[in-house]
Write a protein that holds these residues in place. Structure first.
Motif, short mmCIF file in Angstrom:
data_model
loop_
_atom_site.label_atom_id
_atom_site.label_comp_id
_atom_site.label_asym_id
_atom_site.label_seq_id
_atom_site.Cartn_x
_atom_site.Cartn_y
_atom_site.Cartn_z
N SER A 19 0.82 -1.21 0.00
CA SER A 19 0.00 0.00 0.00
C SER A 19 0.86 1.26 0.00
CB SER A 19 -0.92 0.01 1.22
OG SER A 19 -1.83 -1.05 1.16
N LEU A 20 1.94 1.24 0.76
CA LEU A 20 2.84 2.40 0.79
C LEU A 20 3.48 2.63 -0.57
CD1 LEU A 20 4.59 1.90 4.23
CD2 LEU A 20 3.03 3.73 3.59
N VAL A 21 3.95 1.57 -1.20
CA VAL A 21 4.59 1.71 -2.51
C VAL A 21 3.58 2.15 -3.55
CG1 VAL A 21 5.75 0.44 -4.35
CG2 VAL A 21 6.43 0.07 -1.99
N GLY A 23 0.72 3.70 -3.09
CA GLY A 23 0.30 5.08 -2.83
C GLY A 23 1.32 6.08 -3.30
N SER A 24 2.59 5.78 -3.08
CA SER A 24 3.65 6.68 -3.52
C SER A 24 3.72 6.78 -5.04
CB SER A 24 5.01 6.22 -2.98
OG SER A 24 5.03 6.30 -1.58
N PRO A 33 3.47 13.02 -4.41
CA PRO A 33 3.93 11.77 -3.82
C PRO A 33 3.73 11.70 -2.31
CG PRO A 33 5.79 13.08 -4.56
CD PRO A 33 4.55 13.75 -5.05
N SER A 34 3.82 12.83 -1.61
CA SER A 34 3.63 12.81 -0.16
C SER A 34 2.19 12.47 0.21
CB SER A 34 4.00 14.16 0.45
OG SER A 34 5.36 14.43 0.24
N GLY A 36 0.16 10.78 -1.67
CA GLY A 36 -0.01 9.38 -2.02
C GLY A 36 0.55 8.46 -0.96
N PHE A 37 1.70 8.84 -0.39
CA PHE A 37 2.31 8.04 0.67
C PHE A 37 1.40 7.98 1.88
CE2 PHE A 37 4.98 7.50 4.42
CZ PHE A 37 5.72 6.38 4.08
N VAL A 38 0.87 9.13 2.28
CA VAL A 38 -0.02 9.17 3.45
C VAL A 38 -1.31 8.40 3.17
CG1 VAL A 38 -1.37 10.71 4.94
CG2 VAL A 38 0.97 11.31 4.32
N GLY A 40 -1.60 5.87 1.07
CA GLY A 40 -1.22 4.46 1.09
C GLY A 40 -1.02 3.95 2.50
N LEU A 41 -0.49 4.80 3.36
CA LEU A 41 -0.32 4.42 4.76
C LEU A 41 -1.67 4.17 5.42
CD1 LEU A 41 1.49 4.07 7.27
CD2 LEU A 41 1.30 6.53 7.63
#
Length: 59
Positions: A19-21, A23-24, A33-34, A36-38, A40-41
């Protein structure tokens, strides 16, 4: 000999990592990208907690 059910706990870490990958990558494509990372988290944590609850109910 009777087969006993496995008492090995389920692992949700893979779902969190993917999910983290994802989302990023999705965030990078969208130019954020930030965010997306959050995102995905958040999704990964929800999936991981779901796996944990299912595993806990199995015992």
């Amino acid at each position: 000999m009777a087969n006993t059910p496995s008492r090995t706990p389920l692992a949700g870490g893979f779902l969190l990592a993917i999910s983290l990958v994802a989302g990023s990558v999705i965030g990078a494509i969208a130019g954020q990208p930030s965010v997306g990372f959050v995102g995905g988290l958040g999704v990964g944590l929800a999936l991981t907690i779901g796996v944990w609850l299912i595993d806990r109910a199995r015992r």
